[in-house]
Every structure is written in structure tokens, then in C-alpha cells.
Design a protein around this motif. Structure first.
Motif, PDB file in Angstrom:
ATOM      1  N   PRO A 133       5.585  -0.623  25.631  1.00 13.11           N
ATOM      2  CA  PRO A 133       5.671   0.381  26.565  1.00 13.11           C
ATOM      3  C   PRO A 133       6.119   1.462  26.040  1.00 13.11           C
ATOM      4  O   PRO A 133       5.157   2.712  26.722  1.00 13.11           O
ATOM      5  N   PHE A 134       6.428   1.742  24.890  1.00 15.12           N
ATOM      6  CA  PHE A 134       7.108   2.831  24.478  1.00 15.12           C
ATOM      7  C   PHE A 134       5.933   3.674  23.796  1.00 15.12           C
ATOM      8  O   PHE A 134       5.737   4.988  23.959  1.00 15.12           O
ATOM      9  N   CYS A 145      12.012   6.145  24.044  1.00 18.46           N
ATOM     10  CA  CYS A 145      10.704   5.537  23.507  1.00 18.46           C
ATOM     11  C   CYS A 145      10.484   5.541  21.599  1.00 18.46           C
ATOM     12  O   CYS A 145      10.137   4.450  21.426  1.00 18.46           O
ATOM     13  N   HIS A 163       1.823  11.158  27.870  1.00 18.13           N
ATOM     14  CA  HIS A 163       2.475  12.050  27.852  1.00 18.13           C
ATOM     15  C   HIS A 163       1.000  13.144  26.985  1.00 18.13           C
ATOM     16  O   HIS A 163       0.940  13.850  27.238  1.00 18.13           O
ATOM     17  N   CYS A 182       3.011   2.850  24.932  1.00 15.37           N
ATOM     18  CA  CYS A 182       1.643   3.844  26.119  1.00 15.37           C
ATOM     19  C   CYS A 182       2.493   4.816  26.739  1.00 15.37           C
ATOM     20  O   CYS A 182       1.644   6.214  27.540  1.00 15.37           O
ATOM     21  N   ILE A 183       3.924   4.920  26.869  1.00 16.32           N
ATOM     22  CA  ILE A 183       3.934   5.946  27.133  1.00 16.32           C
ATOM     23  C   ILE A 183       4.200   6.970  27.071  1.00 16.32           C
ATOM     24  O   ILE A 183       3.521   8.771  27.598  1.00 16.32           O
ATOM     25  N   LEU A 200      14.049   9.935  27.728  1.00 16.70           N
ATOM     26  CA  LEU A 200      13.384   9.203  27.447  1.00 16.70           C
ATOM     27  C   LEU A 200      12.602   9.378  26.286  1.00 16.70           C
ATOM     28  O   LEU A 200      12.520   8.276  26.093  1.00 16.70           O
TER      29      LEU A 200
END
Length: 382
Positions: free
Chosen positions: A219-220, A189, A227, A222-223, A185
Motif C-alpha cells: 500500500p505504501f 510510507c 503521488h 502504491c501511494i 504521510l
């Protein structure tokens, strides 16, 4: 939640230009890749292979995300069966072939070579801050400026360090993913950033400076940001303060969403430039009488502001180019002239007299463009 209330995805989703496709295909790539990593379903590989040609032709930067997906899935092919390996190979073949075809037939195809050269020069100057500096000594400062600027403006942010909080959360999120062993992941990202930066080094695609050309990274961002915030929560020992901070985060995001709706209701335009262009077209249309043509001081669409021309056409005005003649039966008409300087004088034409003239300055859309001075003149036959 961060993505849902962020300003730039909402703003650019409303535009005719397909920036939102960059975001949409990035989300699809992300969802399919994560689904495969969690379940190794061949259907995900089939979907990736089928979607890729559409994505590449609809969104230039989607190839950065597709390339990242390929790199992330490569280690999993060691334990994959031959069907999965074949589909993975097909996905890569579709990605490369689509990119080559698109770049060859669309990216390099220009009808007017001189116009293409002017366009390239304009883009180089317009996006000069989005390409790495020539001196390697300036790279650290440039990268810091990029990663704390509009590229990371989620849910809100600004240039010159205005997105520093988001950047800190992204860094914390990256550290958290590494420590927790979620390396796939983490790579998914960060690889789009790396490939985009590599393209910027080659002067092929800008990196940073604006959120609208980096929506494929949203999106990356925000991910990683999510985290990072989760890492902050877990570092708080008190369960009570953990809950309070968690609720405060949701309250802040709700406030961002409500503020965005309120802003759009109070100011139904993106910039003062958009507002003034619309008002200019409205005021011109208000003075045009029945059977009065409106002659534009241009020969084709590309010589005028597209938003101004669109607003004029939306009011169904009888527009004409300057190369067209006025009918002998026409007793009066309007002449519209737009320039980047205010020194122009009211034009005169043999056999016509000026009965009214007005000049108005339209502010630029941003600090990289020049203001536009529009003059509209009413002529009557002598």
C-alpha cells in the motif's frame, strides 16, 4: 487502482500461506493512522490497540508497520489529551508485548532441534539475496537492485531493473509529498521500509528480492507511486495532454487487469511446477486400481513436496508411509519415490515383482530450488 490490478496481491491472496494478511493489516494500519491524523479521533487509537495483537500473531511483518505508526503518531501526542496519550501508550504496550510473546513462544519454539537447524540453513540460503551484503561497498548496487526488482512490481514488474518505472514514480512521489508539506504521510510510507531493512541487517527478516514477503509494503508503494504520477501530470502545462495522459494511465491499468484475468483463464496455475505436480498426481491416481494402496517413500509429511502430497490426498488415494506394512490380502500396490536426482534405480522388494515403472521430472518452482524426479512403481505379489 494500481493495487487492485497488481499481479502479486492477487496471486498470493489465493494461497493457503497467509501472505495476504501482511497486506490486509498494512492497509488497516494505514487507514486508521490517516483517519487519526485528519481528525484525531480516539476511536482510531482504540482500534489500533485492539487490532495490534491480532495483527502481530497473524502477520510477522505487520510489526514493521505498527512500529512506523507509533513513530508517526509520536509528535501528535504533544497536543493530545490524556485519554489519547493513554490509548497511544496502550497501543505501544500491546505491540511490544504481542511481539515478545509471539517471538518467544512461536518464533523460537521448535519440537525437533535438528529439523529447526536444517530449516534455518535452508532459509538462509534461499533468501541470501534478500539480506544486505557484508561489504558496504556493495550496498548501493544491492539497494538499487532491490528497489528496481520484484519488491516494487506494481502493477507489474520483474527482477534486474524490471520495476524501474515504479521506482522512479516512488521517488517522484516522495519528493512531491515533501514539497507539499505532507511529511506525516511521507514518513508513514517510508518508515516500514526502514524498519524492515533494519531487521534484514540483523538477519531476522528478508528485505526485497520477492514481492510475496514484502506485501506489507504494497500500500505504501502504491501511494507513493500515485503521488509520483500526479506530480508528472501537474508538470505538463497543456490541459489537453494532461487529460490524455490521465486517461492513458487508466487505460493501461484496465489492460493490466484484463490481461491478468485472461492469463489465469488460459493458464490456471502459477508456475509450470504447480501444473506438473498436479498432472503427476492425476496420472498416478489414474493407474491406481480398487483396493490398491499407494506407499510413499517417506516417513512424514515434511519429507515430501507439500503441494504434491496435497494433490495426492485430494484424489482420496489410500496413502501409506514406508514404515507401514502391506496387508497379507493385498495382491498389488504402488510405490512412489521422489528425489532431487535421477540416478535412483527402480526399488525391489522380496516377494514382489515390478510390473510397471515410470520416472518423471518436475521442474523447480523457481531458480533457487532443485528439480524433483518422481518415480512410481506398480508391484504385484509373486
Amino acid at each position: 487502482a494500481v493495487l487492485a490490478v497488481s499481479y502479486y496481491p492477487v496471486r498470493h491472496a489465493c494461497e493457503v500461506k497467509p501472505y495476504v494478511f501482511d497486506l490486509g493489516f498494512a492497509v488497516l494500519y494505514l487507514a486508521l493512522t490517516l483517519a487519526y491524523l485528519r481528525g484525531t479521533s480516539t476511536r482510531c487509537l482504540i482500534a489500533l490497540a485492539l487490532m495490534t495483537p491480532i495483527a502481530v500473531f497473524a502477520s510477522y511483518p505487520s510489526v514493521f508497520v505498527a512500529g512506523s505508526v507509533s513513530l508517526v503518531l509520536l509528535p501528535t501526542m504533544r497536543s493530545a489529551n490524556w485519554t489519547q496519550r493513554s490509548l497511544y501508550a496502550l497501543f505501544n504496550l500491546m505491540m511490544i508485548a504481542s511481539f515478545v510473546v509471539h517471538f518467544g513462544f512461536v518464533g523460537h519454539h521448535q519440537i525437533d532441534a535438528a529439523e529447526a537447524q536444517r530449516t534455518r540453513e535452508f532459509l538462509r540460503n534461499y533468501w541470501k539475496d534478500a539480506f544486505p551484503p557484508d561489504s558496504l561497498l556493495m550496498w548501493p548496487l544491492w539497494l538499487l537492485k532491490v528497489f528496481t526488482g520484484n519488491m516494487l512490481a506494481y502493477p507489474v514488474g520483474a527482477k534486474n531493473g524490471g520495476s524501474a518505472v515504479t521506482f522512479l514514480l516512488v521517488v517522484l512521489g516522495s519528493i512531491s509529498l515533501w514539497r507539499s508539506g505532507q511529511r506525516s504521510l511521507l514518513a508513514l510510507c517510508w518508515f516500514p521500509f526502514v524498519l524492515n531493512l533494519f531487521a534484514a541487517i540483523l538477519n531476522k527478516y528478508p528485505f526485497g528480492d520477492s514481492a510475496r514477503i514484502t506485501l506489507h509494503l504494497a500500500p505504501f508503494i502504491c501511494i507513493l507511486m500515485a503521488h509520483g504520477f500526479a506530480h508528472v501530470l501537474t508538470s505538463i502545462r497543456s490541459p489537453l495532454w494532461q487529460t490524455r495522459l490521465h486517461l492513458a494511465c487508466y487505460a493501461l491499468l484496465i489492460a493490466c487487469g484484463i490481461a491478468g484475468i485472461a492469463r489465469d483463464l488460459v493458464h490456471p496455475y502459477k508456475t509450470e511446477h504447480d501444473r506438473d505436480v498436479r498432472l503427476l498426481a492425476r496420472d498416478i491416481a489414474a493407474g491406481v486400481g480398487p483396493n490398491e494402496p499407494v506407499m510413499l517413500d517417506a516417513d512424514r509429511d515434511e519429507q515430501l513436496l507439500p503441494e504434491f502430497l496435497w494433490n495426492l490426498r485430494a484424489r482420496q488415494l489410500p496413502l501409506r508411509w514406508r514404515s507401514e506394512t502391506v496387508d497379507a490380502s493385498t495382491r498389488s500396490y504402488w510405490f512412489v519415490q521422489c528425489r532431487h536426482d535421477a540416478d535412483g534405480v527402480t526399488p525391489t522388494f522380496a516377494g514382489w515383482r515390478c510390473v510397471a515403472s515410470e520416472l518423471r521430472m518436475v521442474p523447480p518452482e523457481n531458480d533457487k530450488l532443485q528439480p524433483v524426479y518422481c518415480r512410481w512403481v506398480h508391484f504385484e505379489r509373486e
